[in-house]
Scaffold this active site. Structure first.
Site, short mmCIF file in Angstrom:
data_model
loop_
_atom_site.label_atom_id
_atom_site.label_comp_id
_atom_site.label_asym_id
_atom_site.label_seq_id
_atom_site.Cartn_x
_atom_site.Cartn_y
_atom_site.Cartn_z
N LYS A 83 -1.41 5.69 4.92
CA LYS A 83 -0.63 5.54 6.16
C LYS A 83 -0.31 6.93 6.70
O LYS A 83 0.21 7.78 5.97
CB LYS A 83 0.66 4.79 5.80
CG LYS A 83 1.29 4.01 6.90
CD LYS A 83 2.42 3.19 6.28
CE LYS A 83 3.15 2.36 7.26
NZ LYS A 83 4.36 1.78 6.65
C1 E4P Z 1 5.97 -0.81 8.45
O1 E4P Z 1 4.94 -0.40 8.01
C2 E4P Z 1 7.22 -0.05 8.45
O2 E4P Z 1 7.36 0.51 7.19
C3 E4P Z 1 8.42 -0.90 8.70
O3 E4P Z 1 8.05 -2.14 9.25
C4 E4P Z 1 9.55 -0.24 9.42
O4 E4P Z 1 10.56 -1.18 9.65
P1 E4P Z 1 12.06 -0.78 10.06
O5 E4P Z 1 12.06 -0.44 11.50
O6 E4P Z 1 12.85 -2.03 9.78
O7 E4P Z 1 12.43 0.37 9.18
#
Ligand code: E4P
Length: 217
Positions: A83
């Protein structure tokens, strides 16, 4: 639509995977930081449990560092998806890593132009953050709709991974818009199961059955 768990917590993952509805996992530095312990061992265990794409995020901010970290993360398990954040450096790293055959999830996507760029550099996944957009009075699902339309226009193979999900209606909307994947906190996946009429209905079926059995003896 595929369903991923947005979590680095082994207990949550172990509880949901046996239901047979989980296709993958997403983690991020904040989620893994909450767990403590050796992040490599946690990621390996997650991959073994889910046997599906598991996103692990780089923390370097320069392309060279991201590429180095990405290669290292990918060496943990064949299911690891690297990622990278949507920055200019992240875009360069995505191009390099995807050219090597590594799967890359471009995260922190908040606009359709970012999604278009990510697809052009070979991202396997784009992660629009719907909840964080809703939080600032901008329609997160509108972004998903635009990305789905753009990717369809050009047959991009990048999968739309709806992230930052806050409630089950985000999941419903993602599915209606034809998103490929929705990644959700475990508590929200749990809520997908619940309906009071199901509980009331089952209770009545069982009571009626018991009554009939008792009347026969
Ligand atoms: C996804 O890959 C992210 O890690 C995640 O959905 C972020 O979510 P949040 O905005 O609740 O931290």
């Amino acid at each position: 639509m595929k369903l991923f768990i947005d979590s680095g917590n082994l207990k949550e993952i172990e509880a949901l995977v046996p239901l047979g509805i989980i296709d993958g996992i997403t983690t991020n530095p904040s989620l893994l930081a909450k767990e403590g312990g050796d992040y490599r061992a946690i990621l390996k265990k997650i991959c073994q449990i889910v046997q599906g794409p598991t996103s692990a995020e780089v923390v370097a901010t320069d392309a060279e560092g991201m590429i180095r970290e990405g290669r290292d993360l990918a060496s943990i398990d064949e299911h690891i998806v690297v990622k990278v954040p949507f920055t200019r450096e992240g875009v360069k790293a995505c191009k390099a890593l995807s050219s090597e055959g590594k799967k890359v999830n471009v995260t922190l996507c908040f606009s359709p132009t970012q999604a278009l760029i990510a697809a052009k550099v070979g991202a396997s996944y784009i992660s629009p953050f719907v909840g964080r957009l809703d939080d600032i009075s901008t329609n997160g699902m509108q972004l998903v709709q635009e990305i789905v339309e753009i990717y369809e226009n050009y047959q991009f193979t990048t999968e739309v991974l709806v992230a930052s999900v806050r409630h089950p209606l985000h999941i419903v909307e993602a599915a209606r818009l034809g998103a490929d994947i929705c990644t959700c906190p475990a508590a929200i996946i749990d809520r997908m199961f619940n309906h009071p009429l199901t509980d009331i209905g089952l209770e009545k079926f069982l009571k009626d059955w018991e009554k009939a059995q008792a009347a026969r003896v």
